[in-house]
Design an enzyme around this catalytic site. Sequence first.
Site, short mmCIF file in Angstrom:
data_model
loop_
_atom_site.label_atom_id
_atom_site.label_comp_id
_atom_site.label_asym_id
_atom_site.label_seq_id
_atom_site.Cartn_x
_atom_site.Cartn_y
_atom_site.Cartn_z
CB CYS A 1 41.53 37.69 42.37
SG CYS A 1 42.40 36.32 41.63
CG HIS A 2 43.19 40.09 47.86
ND1 HIS A 2 43.56 38.77 47.93
CD2 HIS A 2 42.72 40.43 49.08
CE1 HIS A 2 43.33 38.33 49.16
NE2 HIS A 2 42.83 39.32 49.87
CD GLU B 1 46.38 40.23 39.75
OE1 GLU B 1 45.42 40.53 40.48
OE2 GLU B 1 47.19 39.32 40.06
CG ASP C 1 36.73 39.00 19.07
OD1 ASP C 1 35.69 38.43 18.69
OD2 ASP C 1 36.83 40.24 19.15
#
Length: 160
Positions: free
Chosen positions: A77-78, A115, A129
Amino acid sequence: MTADLTHFDAAGQAHMVDVSAKAETHRRAIAQGRITMLPATFAKLAAGNAAKGDVLGIARLAGIMGAKQTGSLIPLCHPIPLTRVTVEFVSDEASSSVTCTATAETVGRTGVEMEALTATTISLLTIYDMLKAVDRGMVIDAVKLLEKHGGKSGSFVAPT
């Protein structure tokens, strides 16, 4: 096979796609996913009395931070300058689930689908979590791209 997969060259070697010739355009992507838990766990979440604090508030920040780190997490990924990231939650008591929807935007040469997907996934993992002490059986599923707009390939809207 490699002709359709842009992250592989003609010899089948992985490479980062060259986007230098692409035009900069406004790009936006929306992703969504869900976490399902026990009714008692959902009740703690809904009441806001989880031991670790504001679960959804922290999950929202984690998702935004995750979106900003996508280029570091996914090898090809960029790294891109994000202009906007939003993370929203919808709680459903009937199914003891929370749906996360993340939107990522940029003005650039490559899309923001990864993203948006990363923001969604990191948000859901953060919920897990923060609540795992009371429910290790939570299930994260249905993570998917809903929409992407901008760029040469145009728009994509997932079928409903």
